[in-house]
Structure formats: C-alpha cells, structure tokens
Design an enzyme around this catalytic site. Sequence first.
Site, short mmCIF file in Angstrom:
data_model
loop_
_atom_site.label_atom_id
_atom_site.label_comp_id
_atom_site.label_asym_id
_atom_site.label_seq_id
_atom_site.Cartn_x
_atom_site.Cartn_y
_atom_site.Cartn_z
N GLY A 64 62.72 -36.93 -72.86
CA GLY A 64 63.41 -36.29 -73.97
C GLY A 64 64.57 -37.08 -74.54
N GLU B 91 67.11 -36.43 -78.69
CA GLU B 91 68.19 -35.48 -78.42
C GLU B 91 69.60 -35.98 -78.77
OE1 GLU B 91 67.77 -33.80 -74.44
OE2 GLU B 91 65.59 -33.92 -74.54
N ARG C 287 79.14 -38.00 -63.37
CA ARG C 287 78.57 -37.09 -64.37
C ARG C 287 79.08 -35.67 -64.21
NH1 ARG C 287 75.65 -36.30 -68.43
NH2 ARG C 287 74.08 -34.81 -67.75
N CYS C 288 79.58 -35.14 -65.32
CA CYS C 288 80.10 -33.77 -65.31
C CYS C 288 79.41 -32.99 -66.41
CB CYS C 288 81.59 -33.77 -65.60
SG CYS C 288 82.53 -34.74 -64.44
N GLU D 75 66.70 -24.79 -58.09
CA GLU D 75 68.09 -24.61 -57.69
C GLU D 75 68.49 -23.14 -57.61
OE1 GLU D 75 70.54 -26.96 -60.34
OE2 GLU D 75 71.88 -25.26 -60.49
N HIS E 281 67.84 -43.13 -62.46
CA HIS E 281 69.25 -43.11 -62.06
C HIS E 281 69.75 -44.49 -61.67
CE1 HIS E 281 69.11 -38.69 -61.85
NE2 HIS E 281 70.35 -38.85 -62.21
N1 GLN Z 1 64.98 -33.26 -71.84
C1 GLN Z 1 66.09 -33.57 -71.01
C2 GLN Z 1 66.46 -35.03 -71.14
O1 GLN Z 1 65.61 -35.83 -71.29
C3 GLN Z 1 65.81 -33.26 -69.57
C4 GLN Z 1 66.99 -33.54 -68.69
C5 GLN Z 1 66.87 -33.02 -67.28
O2 GLN Z 1 65.82 -32.84 -66.75
N2 GLN Z 1 67.95 -32.81 -66.60
O3 GLN Z 1 67.60 -35.38 -71.11
#
Ligand code: GLN
Length: 781
Positions: A434, A486, A517-518, A607, A696
């Site tokens: 995304g 996005e 990251r926050c 979660e 990551h």
């Molecule tokens: N669509 C989101 C992105 O690509 C998904 C992020 C996520 O899974 N935390 O940033």
Amino acid sequence: MTKQVIHNLGYPRVGPQRELKTALEQFWRGDSDAQSLRQTADTIRAARWQDQADAGVDLIPVNEFSLYDHMLDMSLLLGVVSPRFGDSASQDELTLFFRMARGDTDQPACEMTKWFDTNYHYLVPEFEPQQNFRIFSQKLFDEVKAAQAAGHSPKPVLVGPVSYLYLGKLRGEGDKLQLLEKLLPIYNDILDKLAGLGVDWVQLDEPCLGLDLDRNWQQAYDKAYNMLADCRVKILLANYFAGYGDNLELVKQLPVSGVHADAVRSHDEALQLAENWPEDKVLSLGVIDGRNIWRANLGQWLDELKPLKQEIDQQLWLAPSCSLLHTPIDLDNETSLDDELRSWLAFAKQKLNELGVLKQALSEGRRSVSFSLRDNMQAHAAREASERVHRADVIQRLQAITNKMTQRQNAFSKRSLAQVKALGLPLLPTTTIGSFPQTSAIRKARADFKHARSNETTYREAMQAEIKNVIERQDALSLDVLVHGEPERNDMVEYFGELLEGMITTQNGWVQSYGSRCVKPPIIFGDVHRPQAMTTNWINYAQSLTQRPVKGMLTGPVTILQWSFVRDDQPRSETCKQIALAIRDEVNDLESNGIKVIQVDEPALREGLPLKQAEQGAYLDWAVQSFKLATAGVEDSTQIHTHMCYAEFEDILEAITDMDADVITLENARSDSELLQSFEDFSYPNAIGPGVWDIHSPRTVPLIEMTDLLEQALKVVPAERLWVNPDCGLKTRGWDEIETNLENLVAAAKQLRELLMTDNSKTGTQATQVDKQAVTIRIHK
Ligand code: GLN
Ligand code: ZN
C-alpha cells in the site's frame, strides 16, 4: 494510617516532542554521533524521572527507558547475542544493539513481534541450544546510578526470567525451558549487583502470568522465584494486561516481597487478593488505566480502596495498571482539543497526578483533595450526559444488521473465476502492500495544508503528483496490481480518525510502536459515522493513470478500533461494528467507482486477541463479523484483499479463513517463513501472498532469497493461489532500496512463473537455482 505509597511501572520514552525519535534517526543517518545521542537520551531520562517525582511517585522506575526496546536491552544485559552478529565482546555495544534491532547489510534484524495485546513491538530474544548467559551490558547499573545521583529513589525494572525465556525463541532443537537453570544465576548476580548499589526494590515484570500456562511453565515460576528468594533486594513481581487467573494460587505462594495486580483489566481478582493478604508482602494495585486515556473515576476508587487501606495499611501500594508506555505523555501538549473533550481525558502525566490525588486522599483524608475530587466527578457526569456521544441514526443502523450483510454472494471458488475474468492477472501476481516512501516533501505538503499554509488546490496537486510518480514507477517495474502509495495518509488509522465522526485525533499524543516509530492513536469518544466518501478521489485519480488495476486501500474496522483509544462506555464489539458500517460504505463507493480490487488492512486483528483462551472465541467472532460486514457488500468480481503483519497468526488461522477475503498478504520473510510452516498443517482455501521481503531492514534482498521463499511457499500453496509481495507497506524505506528490491521481487515472480508454465527441459539451465524438479512435480500433481 500510614502515608500511602505510590509507584509507577514505566513511563513514555520518546519525550514530549518525540525528541528521542529525532535523535535516533539523526544518529542512524550519520548526522550525529553516539555521544550526542546519549546526551539527548540522558536529558529525556532525567525529565521523565522529574515528572514522576513531581507527581509524588515514591518509587521511580528505572531501566524501562530504552533506546529501542526493553526486551532487546534485556538480551544485551544477559549476553544473549546470536552468533550471527559476530563476537559481541569485540564490538561497540551501541553499534551491536542497533544491528540487532535494525539489521544491516549482512544480517537481518532480530525478529520483532507484538508485546501481548498492545501495538508495541519487542525484539524476540534468539537463543542457541547451548546458550550461555553473562552480565554483558552495564546500561541497567548506569541508569540506577544516574537516577540516584539525581536524587531519586530508583526501582529498577527488569523483565523477569520466566517471561524473558517464554518470549524468546530457540534456534534449533530442544526445549528453551532447559535454559532456565543457566539463566537464574545471572539474574541472581544482577540482583546482587543492584543490592550493592543500594537498591531496595526491584520490579520483575512477568506479564506471562496473565496467560494460560501449562504445568511446566508454572513450575518454572516456582523454581525461578524460589531460587531468587535469598537475593538481597526485595522483589516486586508484576503482571499486567490480564488477571492471574489459573496462576493465582501459584503466585500467592511465591517467596517474593510484593505482587502487582492489574485492577483495571481484572478488577475483582485484584481486589479480592487484598482479603487475607499475608502480613509480610506488599500488594500493589494497578488502579489507573495504563492502556487508555479516560480519566479515572477517583471517587469510586477511593470508596473501594479505603477499606483495603484500613485492612492492610502500608502493605498496600497503588500504581497504574501497567507501564504508561502505552499512553501519550502529556495532555497539556494538546493545543486544539476542545475543552469538553479535554475534560474527559488523562495522559501519562495526568495519570500520575490522579495517582497523586489518591495518595493524598488515603494519607490525609478526602477533604484534603476535595477540589480535585469534585472536578473529577463533574467531568464524569458531563461525559455521560454529553450529546456528542450518541447518534440515533448509527444506533438504528446497527440494529438493522442482518446475516446476509456479512456474507459474500458466492463462495471463493466461484468468485475467483469472476475475478480472473475481470482482472486478467498472470500466475503469481505481484503487488505491494500500500504505502510508498513518505518523503519529507510529502510530509511538508500535508503539514502545510493542515496548518492552512497552502490551499486545497495546491495540496491536491502535490498529492496527485506523488500518486502519478508511484503509478509510473510501478508500471515501469511491471507490477501487476498497483497501489496509489497512500501519500495523503499520515498514518493508516489516524487518517480515518480524522475523517470519521465520533473520533478525534491529537496533535502530540504519540505512542511508541517500535524503535523510533510512534503513532498517534485517535480517540473514539462517540458513535462512529462516515459523513462522506474518504478515499475515492485519490484512488480514482490513480486508476485513471494506468491500465493495470489499482487497489482501493482501506483500514479495517478491527484495526481502527485496536489502534485507537476506545470509549469505555459500551462493549468494544459495538464500537467495532459501527466502524465496520462506515468502512462498508467506503468499500461499496470504491466498487461503484469502478475499482476492482479493494484491500482492507487488518494488521491488528491478532493483537486484539484476549490473553486468556476462554475469552478468545467471543472476540474472534465479533472481529471476523466486523471485517465481513465491512467487505461483503461487493459483487463476486470485486476482489477483496486483506493484509496482516508482525504477529503470531498461527493460532488464529481458522478465524482468518472465516474472514473470507479473496487474497490475504502476510508478513513472512522477517519471521523466517514460520507462517508458511503452519500452512503445511492448515490448508488456507483462498489466495495468499506470504511476504518475500522483510521491509523493516534496509538491506537489499538477493533475488535468490526471494525465489527460495517462493519456492517454499509453493510447497504449501498451489501456484494459482499464490501472490508475490513484500512483508508490509514501504513508507519507511527509500526509493533506491525499493527499486532494487521490487525489481528482484518481480524477477523472482517471473522466474517461477516461467518455470511453472514451461516444460522443465525448455527452461534455461542457469536461469535460476530454484529446485525445478520440485516445482514441476507440484504443478503436475
Ligand atoms: N496499507 C498499509 C501500508 O502499506 C499497511 C500497513 C500495515 O500493515 N501496518 O502502509
Ligand atoms: Zn503490514
């Protein structure tokens, strides 16, 4: 009665203006050195201690501060450094620490996963079968000394030995519980060293006591705490996020000096503990909610606490329910909240003040805090009566939900045929999750618009230019299903929090998610309602630029719920369904605008799973129903994707199946294909894209690694249901890494596609090292 003791379990780390984030990222970029990073950290740490001292906290937690993660701190303290990172003794500790946290060109980072049911991620300890332990890092002791030098009375916080082992992973064969024997003496040494520094109390966090434990793990607790019983410090055993449940009897017998119980999540159990409480132990009650931002009901607490105080007096301590790490730091940093909403809220600093009020009331009588108590009571009454909380139309819609609304028209087998026709995708289609890089130019354009420094046209043009950029790049890379990137979203939940009614967002309500990251979780204070379409303009524009399908991109109802601070005046399931209806409208709008693929992300589904098994079924039911409510309103030919990451999905595969998404993309590369292994026993009926690139880490993933992962995937997923994608969104990565990695990803898909399509003999020999034999056998099967 004696003076009431209050203590704290942990405090936000990043600083009121995310100073730690800035310092870390500067350091990682090479724009500052270790010394200046340490200086910033020292300043933040000192301010945190002072905040707590100012609120009257008697025992100030130390060592819960971390430059990245407290579990990683524990691994360094205990010398748990996997040999894949080289000889730990010959490396600079800070460099090693960040290599383990973030990976580098030759080693992937340690695995990261969610801390219980929070959105905080910890780095999973990696044990060798012959793991040895030793005191390696001096951070703990340095921080204790620094706190003492600043005039505080520190209570060091460590993850306890059993939870530390439980949360780690053993590489290779064996039972990690066997390591306890070797681990305990090191804990003993650590506690002894702390005693030598003049430390009185040590908090050992054992949040695994909130889980359902088997006999072996229960025995491990017994063994561990009996072994530590003779140490020279007093141990406060802390569990939070859930009650002790079936572990309660065990815990009562442990030879520790104090026990902390979460009286917010398990109110009755915690309060009952006080009855017949032994005379030689402290009972710490976590009465201020460390997981939410609503003001506590202080009057009610005092009614309950007063008799307990009379009964066990100085043995009663009060605290937040858990570390305040999971709440934003200071409500006073909020500049644009209206007064009404503000009066309902308490962030970390305000929570300590609430604790301070309880302390004074119990020490000196209620009258000494009558003003605070009255103010607190009025705020509660006002919130209950506020007209902003309830909407008749939303309540009516909720009551009108039918079963049909949560079912797609036909089963996947039939839908997928309609989708093949509508989309015409190749075998092993490629896509991304995304987001694309959130460059500083993008962030600036967004901030300028938000603060009225630019007008709507300028803003729209800037976003459209970015969308055009990412569409062109994806077209050039020959990805099959594109995304708009996005750029307009600061965060996948906050974005919707800004557009939905019944929710508000904050300016500085940052909560650490992982490392630097926050996120700023929105606050759901009332019935949720979608006043107008939220994403169609952006997606329509993106689709207008390309022949390839562009995915509509939405955040799912469970994730919006889970990553927000949720109202506490109705069941979470109700709030979730309200959000689901709003997302359903958006899904349907996208479809009627001609968007053929719609992704509804649910990374937070796992979660939200309650820690106790007995409560999990009910949660999964309403969570899955909410997702289906959001997505089932479309035609067969519209392809619904979902995405999940960074959690252990193995135990909820059935629920994931029940969600009935046409395609699910999952994190897989970072966690060593463990996910795929679970698909060996469980056959997922719809299409699946196990990630082939751990996003990551800044490293370039060699093509062969990606083909290897796909090759493994083909062993458990038939080719016609396999997708090729990264582990997660790419917003934190740079374009250079993205281009190379996506080139490899597309090339990997192509190589395997060719292998699958062509006869073995016609395929070039050195084209790939993939085990062609295996692939062909499977296709013909
Ligand atoms: N669509 C989101 C992105 O690509 C998904 C992020 C996520 O899974 N935390 O940033
Ligand atoms: Zn993800």
